[in-house]
Motif scaffolding. Structure first.
Motif, mmCIF file in Angstrom:
data_model
loop_
_atom_site.group_PDB
_atom_site.id
_atom_site.type_symbol
_atom_site.label_atom_id
_atom_site.label_comp_id
_atom_site.label_asym_id
_atom_site.label_seq_id
_atom_site.Cartn_x
_atom_site.Cartn_y
_atom_site.Cartn_z
ATOM 1 N N LYS A 210 0.819 -1.212 0.000
ATOM 2 C CA LYS A 210 0.000 0.000 0.000
ATOM 3 C C LYS A 210 0.855 1.265 0.000
ATOM 4 O O LYS A 210 0.340 2.364 -0.221
ATOM 5 N N LEU A 211 2.144 1.133 0.250
ATOM 6 C CA LEU A 211 3.027 2.295 0.269
ATOM 7 C C LEU A 211 3.254 2.829 -1.141
ATOM 8 O O LEU A 211 3.098 2.110 -2.115
ATOM 9 N N PRO A 212 3.626 4.093 -1.281
ATOM 10 C CA PRO A 212 3.890 4.657 -2.612
ATOM 11 C C PRO A 212 5.038 3.933 -3.288
ATOM 12 O O PRO A 212 5.836 3.243 -2.652
ATOM 13 N N LEU A 213 5.127 4.104 -4.587
ATOM 14 C CA LEU A 213 6.218 3.483 -5.335
ATOM 15 C C LEU A 213 7.564 3.972 -4.813
ATOM 16 O O LEU A 213 7.751 5.166 -4.580
ATOM 17 N N PRO A 214 8.543 3.084 -4.644
ATOM 18 C CA PRO A 214 9.855 3.481 -4.122
ATOM 19 C C PRO A 214 10.592 4.461 -5.028
ATOM 20 O O PRO A 214 11.497 5.137 -4.584
#
Length: 225
Positions: A210-214
């Motif tokens: 669910k985290l933003p793209l690295p």
């Protein structure tokens, strides 16, 4: 020094080198450093879960023969039990799951990159090659044709027609921060005692995805923005 050589696919290693900032300049050469294992980032958090002593049923039959590269992992911040569990005991399950988890982010970034490039009238071919150049990925690491087929099937690109509505971009919530992971650690850790090894990592993986793209965490990206 407590360390392990964790098997990864060649393109996964190059991807992690950028996001884990493992290269430094020494004289005229680039030197690859070990990754000091930590729970503060998405990749480190996933790896720490997979290095826990797995349940007997937590196996994966998929071949990991293509994991020919090695990610040096320094375990100095972890207690002896972690170290004892990894001495020559890396399971195919852990190797497969970590590579598969990182590859999901790799593909999502690739699709986003191509979508943005195509929207600026670039060709798919040029967009993929520019992405490969960003990570120093070569044909022997992963073939261009493999990435092209994946983009064509899964990147949800708009058809090239006049007045064609734009396709949906990969969803990125820029208000989220990687640091938010530390706030979730407690919630995830509470599940460890009641879930199997497989179910535990499935829950961890769902939260981390669910985290933003690295990509947005790299200094290079911000410098060029």
């Amino acid at each position: 020094m407590k360390r392990i050589d964790f098997p990864v696919k060649p393109h996964i290693l190059k991807y992690l080198v950028v996001h884990l900032k493992l290269q430094r300049i020494e004289g005229q050469e680039l030197v690859l450093e070990d990754y000091v294992l930590s729970r503060t980032g998405r990749f480190g958090f996933a790896l720490t879960q997979l290095l826990r002593k797995p349940a007997k049923s937590a196996r994966h039959e998929a071949s990991v023969e293509d994991c020919t590269a090695r990610l040096g992992v320094n375990l100095r911040n972890f207690s002896a039990p972690y170290y004892d569990l990894t001495q020559g005991k890396l399971s195919a399950y852990a190797v497969f799951q970590f590579n598969d988890f990182v590859d999901d982010f790799f593909r999502a970034e690739l699709f986003w990159w191509v979508q943005k490039a195509v929207a600026l009238r670039s060709t798919i071919k040029d967009a993929i090659y520019s992405f490969m150049a960003f990570y120093d990925i070569r044909e022997e690491d992963i073939a261009y044709e493999t990435l092209r087929k994946d983009v064509q099937r899964n990147a949800d690109l708009p058809k090239r027609k006049k007045n064609q509505p734009k396709g949906k971009n990969f969803s990125v919530n820029m208000s989220q921060k990687t640091g938010g992971l530390s706030r979730k650690t407690g919630g995830l850790s509470r599940k460890m005692g009641v879930l199997s090894h497989k179910d535990t990592f499935a829950a961890v993986r769902e939260e981390l995805m669910k985290l933003p793209l690295p990509l947005f965490e790299t200094q290079f990206f911000y410098a060029g923005a």
